[in-house]
Design an enzyme around this catalytic site. Structure first.
Site, PDB file in Angstrom:
ATOM      1  N   LYS A  71      66.388  51.443  30.188  1.00  0.00           N
ATOM      2  CA  LYS A  71      67.580  51.901  29.472  1.00  0.00           C
ATOM      3  C   LYS A  71      68.622  52.434  30.454  1.00  0.00           C
ATOM      4  O   LYS A  71      68.293  53.127  31.428  1.00  0.00           O
ATOM      5  CB  LYS A  71      67.186  53.006  28.483  1.00  0.00           C
ATOM      6  CG  LYS A  71      68.354  53.598  27.707  1.00  0.00           C
ATOM      7  CD  LYS A  71      67.878  54.732  26.811  1.00  0.00           C
ATOM      8  CE  LYS A  71      69.049  55.436  26.128  1.00  0.00           C
ATOM      9  NZ  LYS A  71      68.605  56.562  25.286  1.00  0.00           N
ATOM     10  N   SER A 146      70.389  56.464  20.791  1.00  0.00           N
ATOM     11  CA  SER A 146      71.089  55.846  21.896  1.00  0.00           C
ATOM     12  C   SER A 146      70.327  54.708  22.576  1.00  0.00           C
ATOM     13  O   SER A 146      70.917  53.981  23.382  1.00  0.00           O
ATOM     14  CB  SER A 146      71.418  56.926  22.938  1.00  0.00           C
ATOM     15  OG  SER A 146      70.246  57.498  23.486  1.00  0.00           O
ATOM     16  N   SER A 170      66.974  59.369  19.470  1.00  0.00           N
ATOM     17  CA  SER A 170      67.455  58.183  20.191  1.00  0.00           C
ATOM     18  C   SER A 170      66.429  57.080  20.381  1.00  0.00           C
ATOM     19  O   SER A 170      66.788  55.985  20.822  1.00  0.00           O
ATOM     20  CB  SER A 170      68.011  58.589  21.554  1.00  0.00           C
ATOM     21  OG  SER A 170      69.213  59.298  21.401  1.00  0.00           O
TER      22      SER A 170
END
Length: 468
Positions: A71, A146, A170
């Site tokens: 990520k 996220s 997230s």
């Protein structure tokens, strides 16, 4: 191995094929590269080209040869640049994050980097740097955030596992939006070193997204050893988490609630998915009642302020602080408020965190698990949560995103383990996740019951239109 065959397997299945010599790791990598390229073309879920050379890994690890993506949430893998989803930031990791060291040791090999919103402070993955990441179930809708690019790639079959982290939902929110499994471990279960002793005042936990519960369990065994020298350390499990999937957890007392802690309406279909899950657990043999921790909504907001403030403070203390003019509106506000934040304000937010932690802990002392929706509604159309909208304070922005995802953040503030499971779909065919929460350190119970739900309400035959 062609792309379609590759996409049928979870991480444990791929590793088993490689270990038995039925397929070579190089063949798996080739198929994964094709799958990632195709998925990115459809979904805009990678930050740039795939790595020319995959990250080094231990070929003797339990998941040797299994591909994954990192990520874009900050320096993580040595030599890999990260922009944190921003036009105003770029950092190259000088050394591995401790979790990356463990991913290498497990044999996992990173082939690319997934998209995330700027600074990770949004429940939508639509940064100005890259544009919106599209949902594989319907590209007119978002993927949550996220860890949105990570969830989209797992849902599309491009990788069986994707790294992510969770500071207010997230992992679980994009898991719900994309129809995959999102586990947030107990605070202190996975490491945040070597540069930090805690992340976001303990709200942020590193882990990832998977398609199966067994992958989540095996990965937690590989990645979740107690970190040395960190502020928070979760208790070591009595036995491997993967073994919890094979054990009957017994008759449990489980609570269910569809009442959000933020002031927001919950979509009736989303609420019904949580109640259906509770009915399935009752049919399995557990005792279920409607109940919930007694939380003050403003305590949850104040607890989340800690994570936002920590993000802003870290940027201000970096050798090359960002130019505010290059940032999106909410990021500029986060930096501005971090610059003038006082010790008194931090102390107040920490007290709110303690109140939430104690309230959740008391509740889970009388209940084995809590069931809630993950999101308050099905996935939202692009543009619903505009991070570049001016006029927000940090608190007003947090209230805005918590009205969209009101069920996840309390358990970041409290540090309890939680998992989102893709048990249902909206009439439009969009995924709906249901969240399970357990007492601190009880991922074994969480995973055992998640496996029961996976068997009772299976999701593996549901594939999105943009599946590879």
């Amino acid at each position: 191995m062609d792309v379609h065959e590759y996409a049928r397997y979870d991480a444990v299945g791929l590793a088993d094929l490689i270990r038995r010599g039925e397929v070579g790791a190089a063949e798996v990598e080739t198929a994964a590269r094709r799958a990632l390229t195709g998925a990115h073309t459809a979904l805009n879920a990678l930050t740039g080209p795939l790595f020319d050379v995959p990250t080094a890994h231990d070929p003797r690890g339990p998941l040797a040869g299994v591909p994954f993506v990192i990520k874009d949430s900050g320096p993580f893998a040595r030599g890999v640049p990260s922009a944190l989803g921003s036009r105003g930031l770029l950092a190259v990791a000088r050394h591995d994050h401790t979790l990356m060291t463990r991913l290498r040791a497990a044999g996992l090999t990173a082939l690319g980097q997934s998209t995330a919103p700027e600074l990770g402070l949004n429940f939508a993955t639509e940064p100005r740097l890259h544009g919106p990441t599209r949902n594989p179930w319907d590209t007119a809708f978002g993927v949550g955030g996220s860890s949105g690019g990570a969830a989209a790639l797992v849902a599309a079959g491009a990788v069986p596992f994707a790294h992510g982290n969770d500071g207010a939902g997230s992992l679980r929110i994009p898991a719900s939006a994309c129809g995959v499994v999102g586990l947030k471990p107990t605070r202190g279960r996975t490491p945040c070193g070597p540069d930090a002793g805690e992340a976001g005042y303990g709200l942020v936990t590193e882990f990832g997204l998977t398609r199966t519960v067994r992958d989540a369990a095996h990965l937690l065994d590989a990645l979740g050893a107690p970190p040395l020298g960190e502020k928070f350390v979760a208790p070591a499990p009595a036995r491997p988490f993967a073994q919890a999937l094979l054990r009957d957890p017994g008759r449990l007392r489980i609570a269910v609630t569809t009442r959000p802690w933020a002031e927001t309406q919950v979509d009736p279909g989303v609420a019904e998915a949580a109640l259906d899950t509770a009915r399935a657990l009752e049919w399995i043999g557990h005792t279920v009642d409607e109940d919930a921790p007694d939380l003050e909504p403003e305590d949850v907001v104040e607890g989340c302020v800690l994570a936002a403030t920590a993000t802003g403070t870290a940027l201000l203390r970096s050798p090359h602080p960002p130019d505010p003019g290059a940032l999106e509106a909410v990021s500029r506000q986060v930096l501005a408020e971090a610059r003038r934040c006082t010790a008194v304000e931090i102390a107040g937010a920490l007290q709110a965190q303690h109140r939430v932690t104690r309230a959740v802990s008391r509740f889970l002392d009388t209940h084995d698990l809590l069931v809630t929706p993950t999101l308050g509604r099905p996935p939202a159309p692009h543009g619903t949560l505009d991070y570049d909208a001016p006029g927000h304070s940090v608190r007003s922005w947090l209230r805005r995103i918590l009205s969209y995802g009101p069920f996840t953040a309390p358990f970041n503030v409290s540090g309890h383990p939680a998992i989102s499971l893709p048990v249902a779909q909206s009439p439009r065919g969009l995924p709906i996740g249901v969240q399970l929460v357990a007492a601190a350190g009880r991922e074994d119970l969480l995973l055992a019951v998640a496996a029961q739900i996976e068997a009772a309400l299976p999701w593996h035959d549901r594939l999105p239109p943009a599946h590879v």
